[in-house]
Design an enzyme around this catalytic site. Structure first.
Site, PDB file in Angstrom:
ATOM      1  N   GLY A   1     -10.066  -0.789   7.582  1.00  0.00           N
ATOM      2  CA  GLY A   1      -9.686   0.423   6.887  1.00  0.00           C
ATOM      3  C   GLY A   1     -10.066   1.647   7.711  1.00  0.00           C
ATOM      4  N   CYS A   2      -9.441   2.781   7.405  1.00  0.00           N
ATOM      5  CA  CYS A   2      -9.702   4.010   8.167  1.00  0.00           C
ATOM      6  C   CYS A   2     -11.117   4.524   7.913  1.00  0.00           C
ATOM      7  CB  CYS A   2      -8.666   5.073   7.834  1.00  0.00           C
ATOM      8  SG  CYS A   2      -8.403   5.361   6.060  1.00  0.00           S
ATOM      9  N   TYR A   3     -11.537   4.556   6.663  1.00  0.00           N
ATOM     10  CA  TYR A   3     -12.889   5.016   6.360  1.00  0.00           C
ATOM     11  C   TYR A   3     -13.950   4.111   6.994  1.00  0.00           C
ATOM     12  CZ  TYR A   3     -11.172   8.385   2.836  1.00  0.00           C
ATOM     13  OH  TYR A   3     -10.568   9.449   2.187  1.00  0.00           O
TER      14      TYR A   3
ATOM     15  N   THR B   1     -13.739   2.361   9.722  1.00  0.00           N
ATOM     16  CA  THR B   1     -13.758   2.518  11.178  1.00  0.00           C
ATOM     17  C   THR B   1     -14.654   3.671  11.604  1.00  0.00           C
ATOM     18  OG1 THR B   1     -11.568   1.545  11.506  1.00  0.00           O
ATOM     19  CG2 THR B   1     -12.357   3.049  13.201  1.00  0.00           C
TER      20      THR B   1
ATOM     21  N   GLN C   1     -11.308  11.131  13.814  1.00  0.00           N
ATOM     22  CA  GLN C   1     -10.246  10.234  14.267  1.00  0.00           C
ATOM     23  C   GLN C   1      -8.966  10.591  13.523  1.00  0.00           C
ATOM     24  OE1 GLN C   1     -11.529   6.266  13.059  1.00  0.00           O
ATOM     25  NE2 GLN C   1     -10.798   6.552  10.985  1.00  0.00           N
TER      26      GLN C   1
END
Length: 360
Positions: A158-160, A162, A326
């Site tokens: 997931g983005c969070y 990472t 990011q």
């Protein structure tokens, strides 16, 4: 150049869920990659239309016709299938693709947990079969580069998680963080909510507006803790607050933790702490540890696979503070998928995604 021989060396790719925001970014990146060839694009909503009719920016770049999923066709004509589907849907589709002999990279949360109980706690539905949870490798090359080279199933993070995992990684691995003190306050662009129509993410609701959401029970918190405990030790307590920011694509994290007694006095100096982080990520080309005194900003990483990191210690409060930036569709999703795919396929992991952010 012998075009036929070059074509024979290409890895053939199919994308399921090609018209969502992550799917669109995948198609864009695959079409720029020198060793990948896009063969099949699938969409339930736009079956029968050209991809470039749905995504006009791709005219002349990808004019493939969007199809329903045909696993037999994919098995015959593709080497790898990338799924950009909701959780629960991937769990029903990925096993069939694997059984056809395909390699798979999945973007949902369905295969991110080794423990099915954690998946069920996060997603409130039955977990996929254990055999697939055991097979999947978490697609974070900075942690699992060697495992990615031998797997047939990648589960993209997931983005969070990472930007949180990579931010805490050096200090946590060294034993310098109190495990019950971790805090993550993170701002995400609206594209993180996907391409569906939703009042909460409509223009008039988000323009010039900042707001927290999902402050209790966000599924990414469980994902973060499970991977952070692999790095550190069981017993991590994490307070996570996601925020929606009035931008299309970006992610900025402010991370906090208290140091343990093992934290060396020498690292209280920002220059030394910066050098410590730089040494940790010396072999990770997409992690940019900023010079001491500089802090990450989202405009430097948009449309790229880079994550920018800075860390400081504040003696007056006895808090370590780490900042990461990011692109939520880039390192937080699609370009990280290409990085992981490069590792799986034996390419230099920078191939096709060694691109700067677009600052203006």
């Amino acid at each position: 150049m012998n075009t036929q021989n070059a074509e024979e060396r290409l890895t053939r790719i199919g994308v399921i869920g090609a018209t969502g925001y992550v799917g669109q970014e995948l198609v864009r990146l695959i079409c720029m990659h020198p060793y990948l060839r896009l063969i099949v694009v699938c969409s339930v909503s736009f079956t029968g239309q050209k991809y470039s009719e749905v995504v006009p920016a791709a005219r002349g770049i990808c004019d493939l016709v969007l199809e329903e999923v045909d696993m037999d066709r994919m098995a015959a004509e593709c080497d790898v299938v990338i799924t950009a589907l909701p959780h629960g849907v991937s769990a029903t589709m990925v096993p069939g693709l694997l059984e056809k002999g395909l390699k798979v990279l999945d973007h949902s949360g369905d295969f991110r947990f080794r423990d099915p109980a954690l998946y069920e706690a996060a997603y409130k539905m039955p977990a996929p079969e254990q055999i697939y949870l055991d097979m999947a490798v978490y697609g974070l090359p900075e942690l699992y580069r060697a495992e990615l080279a031998t797997t047939r199933l990648i589960s993209n993070p997931g983005c969070y998680p990472t930007c949180t995992i990579l931010g805490f990684l050096p200090l946590l691995r060294a034993g310098y963080l109190q495990l019950d003190s971790l805090i993550a306050d993170i701002y995400s662009g609206v594209s993180g909510a996907g391409r569906k129509a939703d009042l909460a993410t409509s223009y008039c609701e988000t323009e010039s507006n900042l707001k927290p959401y999902g402050v209790l029970g966000h599924r990414h918190r469980i994902e973060m803790i499970s991977r952070l405990e692999e790095i550190g030790a069981p017993g991590i307590k994490l307070s996570f607050t996601p925020h929606l920011a009035p931008v299309k694509r970006a992610m900025l994290a402010s991370l906090y933790a208290r140091p343990t007694g093992l934290f060396p006095e020498s690292l209280e100096d920002t220059e030394a702490l910066t050098e410590f982080y730089a040494d940790c990520f010396a072999d990770d080309p997409f992690v940019r540890v900023l010079p001491a005194g500089q802090l990450p900003q989202t405009k430097d990483v948009q449309y790229s696979n880079f994550i920018d990191i800075a860390a400081v210690y504040e003696p007056a409060s006895n808090w370590l503070r780490i900042f990461t930036a990011q692109d939520n569709l880039g390192k937080g999703a699609a370009s990280q998928a290409i990085q992981a795919l490069n590792c799986m396929l034996g390419y230099d992991e920078r191939t096709g995604i060694w691109l700067s952010g677009i600052h203006v």
